[in-house]
Scaffold this active site. Structure first.
Site, mmCIF file in Angstrom:
data_model
loop_
_atom_site.group_PDB
_atom_site.id
_atom_site.type_symbol
_atom_site.label_atom_id
_atom_site.label_comp_id
_atom_site.label_asym_id
_atom_site.label_seq_id
_atom_site.Cartn_x
_atom_site.Cartn_y
_atom_site.Cartn_z
ATOM 1 N N LYS A 199 3.442 5.080 -6.813
ATOM 2 C CA LYS A 199 2.167 4.807 -6.168
ATOM 3 C C LYS A 199 1.042 5.595 -6.852
ATOM 4 O O LYS A 199 1.283 6.538 -7.611
ATOM 5 C CB LYS A 199 2.240 5.178 -4.684
ATOM 6 C CG LYS A 199 3.213 4.320 -3.888
ATOM 7 C CD LYS A 199 2.768 2.874 -3.842
ATOM 8 C CE LYS A 199 3.523 2.038 -2.830
ATOM 9 N NZ LYS A 199 4.853 1.601 -3.267
ATOM 10 N N ASN A 200 -0.205 5.233 -6.554
ATOM 11 C CA ASN A 200 -1.345 5.930 -7.159
ATOM 12 C C ASN A 200 -1.330 7.410 -6.815
ATOM 13 O O ASN A 200 -1.769 8.246 -7.607
ATOM 14 C CB ASN A 200 -2.652 5.305 -6.692
ATOM 15 C CG ASN A 200 -2.843 3.898 -7.235
ATOM 16 O OD1 ASN A 200 -1.882 3.185 -7.494
ATOM 17 N ND2 ASN A 200 -4.086 3.490 -7.413
#
Length: 372
Positions: free
Chosen positions: A185-186
């Site tokens: 994920k970011n």
């Protein structure tokens, strides 16, 4: 080695030394679950998100499930969400005992609000808008509608950490926002992790109880609960990464600009609409491949050392797990059509413009060969 699809190791290398020092401190203190390290990250993430509090949990799926449980949602209730999402969104609804009610997406891949409104019944208790691929669902029209209809908005923010609209952060629009910190994920942990954010003191208290066997104090069980806690090692890594999140989001937007520049003249693909604002953080850069060439293009790029992915190969209503919902093929034509066309290209902070140019060149070469 080729071009990686995602590369969380780049982010780890930035925090490596500080995180290793924190691991030693955590080990010496013996506070591996919960404790001050987790509380410190929760406070920082709440401040970043513009909400009153945040509750760390085991993963993003648990975040959604516990959010719904905190609202008292269960058998006999309905929760509306979109069919083109990761299966965890619908799984969390199902595990509460409520019925998932699905709707289609629009041409931005996001949930179709008009269909949401058309699906409301007296049993509808909540809607889960999914901020898919890093793009924020515009909830400005949703809020007065939800209040008028006494329907809770629980945001699925798993792919959108760092996104905002008009300065208001993702997760702060609805009654609760649910995040995944899966490694790619970011904002990713070094394993599983999740978070629920809210500005409701009552819900925050209930969430803290639910995640830890029904009580905030050890051996004091106020309600039936679960076991889903963010551990200190993950919280430490996430807290060290958080100050870099905006910088990393800007890099992802830059990569999206490169893709748009180099892909825009290829007639055989459709590139994202390009919301080049803080609203989109490009967790994924998703193109659509026309005329049934998606799988062939994917294989071509793999042979050239470019890893790609498909998110997701089938809408939820066409998966065996949720066939009991009895949505026929053709029920959601937009999501069904897109599922056969979408292809996610590499996006990560280590990607260079030369690599994006190489990917674009290979895509062009593929279609030139197929037209000969």
């Amino acid at each position: 080695m080729g071009i990686l699809f995602s590369a969380p190791q780049y982010e780890f290398n930035i925090i490596r030394e500080d995180w290793l020092q924190s691991v030693v401190q955590i080990a010496q203190n013996g506070m591996f679950v919960s404790g001050p390290v987790v509380s410190k990250f929760e406070s920082a993430f709440a401040a970043y998100s513009g909400v009153k509090g945040a509750v760390g949990v085991g993963n993003g799926t648990d975040a959604l499930f516990l959010a719904l449980k905190a609202l008292g949602i269960g058998p006999g209730d309905e929760v509306i969400t979109v069919t083109n999402t990761f299966i965890a969104t619908v799984g969390a609804i199902h595990q509460t005992g409520a019925r998932p009610v699905l709707v289609d997406c629009d041409d931005s891949y996001l949930i179709d609000f008009e269909q949401v409104k058309a699906c409301v019944t007296p049993r509808t208790k909540a809607v889960i808008p999914v901020h898919l691929y890093g793009q924020l669902v515009d909830l400005r029209e949703w809020l007065p509608w939800a209040e008028e209809n006494e329907i809770h908005i629980v945001e699925d923010c798993a792919q959108a950490a760092g996104a905002s609209l008009n300065g208001k952060a993702v997760g702060s629009w609805g009654i609760m926002g649910c995040f995944s910190f899966y490694p790619d994920k970011n904002l990713g942990a070094l394993g599983d992790g999740g978070m629920i954010v809210s500005s409701s003191p009552e819900l925050l208290t209930k969430l803290r109880q639910l995640r830890s066997h029904g009580g905030e104090v050890r051996y004091q069980h106020d309600i039936p609960g679960f076991n889903s806690r963010l551990d200190s090692l993950q919280a430490s890594a996430l807290h060290l990464k958080l100050p870099y999140l905006d910088e990393w989001s800007n890099k992802r937007r830059t990569i999206a600009d490169w893709y748009e520049t180099y892909l825009q003249d290829i007639e055989d693909i459709i590139i994202p609409n390009g919301l080049h604002s803080s609203r989109h953080v490009y967790h994924l850069y998703v193109i659509r491949v026309k005329n049934g060439h998606r799988e062939a293009l994917k294989k071509h790029l793999q042979k050239k050392g470019v890893l790609t992915a498909v998110q997701y190969p089938a809408p939820i209503h066409l998966t065996p797990a949720y066939s009991f919902l009895e949505y026929d093929a053709g029920s959601f034509p937009v999501a069904e059509a897109y599922a056969s066309e979408i292809l996610s290209l590499p996006v990560h902070i280590g990607l260079t413009e030369d690599e994006v140019l190489m990917i674009a060149s290979e895509i062009k070469a593929f279609f030139i060969l197929n037209k000969q």
